[in-house]
Design an enzyme around this catalytic site. Structure first.
Site, PDB file in Angstrom:
ATOM      1  N   ASP A  43       6.897  11.915  -0.172  1.00  0.00           N
ATOM      2  CA  ASP A  43       5.061  11.679   0.334  1.00  0.00           C
ATOM      3  C   ASP A  43       4.361  13.053   0.752  1.00  0.00           C
ATOM      4  OD1 ASP A  43       3.498  10.220   0.534  1.00  0.00           O
ATOM      5  OD2 ASP A  43       3.677   8.702   1.936  1.00  0.00           O
TER       6      ASP A  43
HETATM    7  C1  SPV Z   1       2.191   4.346   2.870  1.00  0.00           C
HETATM    8  O1  SPV Z   1       3.054   3.413   2.961  1.00  0.00           O
HETATM    9  O2  SPV Z   1       1.837   5.636   1.844  1.00  0.00           O
HETATM   10  C2  SPV Z   1       1.676   4.655   3.880  1.00  0.00           C
HETATM   11  C3  SPV Z   1       2.029   4.156   5.744  1.00  0.00           C
HETATM   12  O3  SPV Z   1       0.833   6.056   4.250  1.00  0.00           O
HETATM   13  S1  SPV Z   1       2.953   5.250   6.278  1.00  0.00           S
HETATM   14  O4  SPV Z   1       4.572   5.486   5.105  1.00  0.00           O
HETATM   15  O5  SPV Z   1       4.079   4.871   7.429  1.00  0.00           O
HETATM   16  O6  SPV Z   1       2.743   6.349   6.253  1.00  0.00           O
HETATM   17 MG    MG Z   2       1.288   6.662   2.342  1.00  0.00          MG
END
Ligand code: SPV
Ligand code: MG
Length: 555
Positions: free
Chosen positions: A55
């Protein structure tokens, strides 16, 4: 009411609102089915599930939007979209708001990470945040860009995640609230809720607060609610549960190497059908598609012992007799399929283990000795829903005859050979029982009907019809509409319940022929349409018939 307005409505009520993270349309649908009120379209789970990627802003705005839009379309719930850092500066944020609003997203969340961002959860990362001014500018840009006044803009700060302390977190939260954010997401990586609860104690503005307790999972709903948090995002647990499920399934499969070993651990196909709306799809097909033959089934009755053909039928039923390299049944299946009928059922009885019917569903009438054709037909009762074609297993007919029957109007249609009228005098006295037919408006003897025929209705049918009154011979081929099938089922159920004995020409309902059912339908006032044919078929009932079939069939 827009989904944004629905979300506003939810948020306006007292108490904490939970949002659950979806990674695709199906998971969103499950979240809705489980009764949660809001879906979070998560960058973390979408990147992981849809791309197997970290991510870290690798997915573009349009890719992330596409995922959010699929999620949004799959549910009636409002969706809060994780828009990372807006994929650039304030200019990118404006386009993001326009596109997400167009897709019907209720809320957009922008975080103050630089581009490219790193997921807040990854440990041991050096983190950079935007200046307060720059992120506040993005929030002002988002608020000005929104078309629906109800759209919710959430400003998220990563100050605590970056380890910049509570004062910086508060400074940022204030600045973002001043910039017009509808909500502030205060993210934390502390192992307990203490940090977030302290922030809540210090928060002195009306702007409601959102939290994501992934890294402090033991905090309860009540604790957060008691602290005045408005929205809690359970961001990635559905995906993590799904991964565990997939791993267990794979481990079981690798061990057992047999699919049924998975049965206790996986949902049924029917459950998937339910979640994706197969019934709704069928409903649309039923209502709006032109009625072709492709939706019709065929039921071939092949249970009888074929005594009239002994000793040829010593070891097999009539339908398994060979005519020039192919069995009678094979030839029938070929004709049915050539007419577009692919859902075929065969009812077996006598020497059932010898019946070869590739691609057909098999049903059994094991009481074939004591029962008649009607009982055999009803051995395949699940097939008698919707449109279907009925045929005896010992008739071969030209494709044109079946096509004519399928085209004919009426809920119950039978094929009647008019050549009988020309041959009658030659055939009398009858050497074998024949299903004779009296109709309301038969064509004149000796004339082959051409062009549009008058609608001809069945009056009487059976082997005891006086030959001199008969206008034709039933060839063992009939078609029922969905309504016709319903009438047949009702008529049969009614006769069974009444214990009708005799039942037209039969001693009892159990021993009834198909023609007895047709007569019962006529007696109950249901019209049976008779379609005329002039030869174009043959029956294999006697040794003479069998020899004729060999002579007449060319290939
Ligand atoms: C997501 O679920 O993509 C979020 C929350 O942004 S976190 O993964 O905690 O950043
Ligand atoms: Mg996120």
């Amino acid at each position: 009411m827009s989904k944004a307005a629905i979300l506003r409505d939810l948020l306006a009520r007292p108490g904490l609102v939970p949002a659950v993270g979806a990674h695709d349309a199906l998971s969103a649908r499950l979240i809705e089915a489980a009764g949660f009120p809001v879906v979070w379209s998560s960058s973390f789970t979408v990147s992981a599930a849809q791309r197997a990627m970290p991510d870290v802003n690798l997915l573009t705005m349009t890719e992330t939007l596409e995922a959010a839009a699929h999620i949004n379309r799959a549910v009636g719930l409002p969706v809060v979209a994780d828009c990372d850092n807006g994929y650039g500066n304030a200019v990118n944020v404006v386009r993001t708001v326009e596109e997400y609003e167009r897709a019907g997203i209720a809320a957009l969340c922008f975080e103050d990470n630089v581009f490219p961002k790193k997921c807040s959860l990854y440990p041991g990362m050096r983190r950079e945040l935007l200046s307060i001014e720059e992120h506040a500018g993005k929030i002002r840009a988002a608020k000005r860009a929104q078309r629906d006044p109800a759209t919710v803009v959430i400003s998220r700060t990563e100050a605590l995640i970056a380890g910049w302390g509570m004062n910086e977190a508060l400074r940022r939260a204030h600045a973002y609230a001043d910039a017009g954010a509808d909500m502030i997401l205060m993210h934390s990586k502390a192992p307990t809720a203490a940090e977030v609860l302290e922030f809540m104690r210090l928060w002195d503005r009306p702007t409601p607060i959102v939290v994501v307790p992934t890294l402090y999972p033991s905090v309860t709903f009540e604790e957060l609610e008691g602290a005045g948090v408005k929205l809690v995002i359970w961001a990635n647990q559905v995906l993590r549960g799904a991964v565990r499920g997939m791993q267990q399934t794979l481990a079981t499969l690798a061990r057992a190497r047999r699919l049924s070993a998975l049965d206790p651990h996986i949902v049924t196909l029917e459950e998937i059908y339910r979640h994706v709306g197969v019934e709704e799809f069928k409903e649309i097909e039923r209502e709006f598609l032109p009625r072709g033959v492709s939706d019709a089934r065929a039921v071939v009755i092949a249970a009888g012992s074929g005594k009239s053909l002994l000793p040829l039928t010593q070891d097999r039923p009539k339908c398994m007799l060979d005519i020039k390299g192919r069995t009678v049944l094979e030839r029938q299946l070929e004709t049915l399929r050539a007419c577009g009928l692919h859902e075929i059922a065969v009812v077996r009885g006598y020497r059932k283990e010898t019946v070869v019917a590739p691609g057909a569903r098999l049903y059994d009438n094991d009481a074939y000795e004591e029962t008649g054709e009607l009982a055999s037909l009803f051995a395949a009762e699940p097939e008698l829903q919707g449109r279907f074609v009925f045929l005896y297993s010992d008739v071969l007919f030209e494709r044109g005859v079946l096509e004519k029957v399928l085209r004919a109007p009426g809920d119950i249609v039978i094929a009647v050979d008019r050549a009988w009228m020309d041959q009658r005098d030659r055939l009398l006295p009858l050497a074998k029982p024949v299903d004779l037919v009296v109709t309301s408006d038969p064509p004149r003897a000796g004339r082959r009907a051409l062009g549009e025929e008058a609608v001809d209705r069945l009056v009487r049918i059976g082997q005891r019809v006086p030959p001199d009154t008969a206008g034709g011979e039933f060839i063992g081929l009939a078609a029922f509409s969905a309504r016709g099938a319903e009438l047949l089922r009702e008529t049969y159920a009614h006769a069974l319940a009444a214990g009708a004995a005799p039942f037209h020409e039969a001693e009892s309902v159990r021993q009834a022929s198909f023609t007895d059912a047709l007569q019962a339908l006529v007696a109950a006032g249901h019209p049976v349409t008779c379609v005329s044919t002039y030869k174009g078929w043959l029956e294999i009932d006697t040794f003479d018939d069998y020899q004729r079939a060999w002579a007449e069939i060319r290939s």
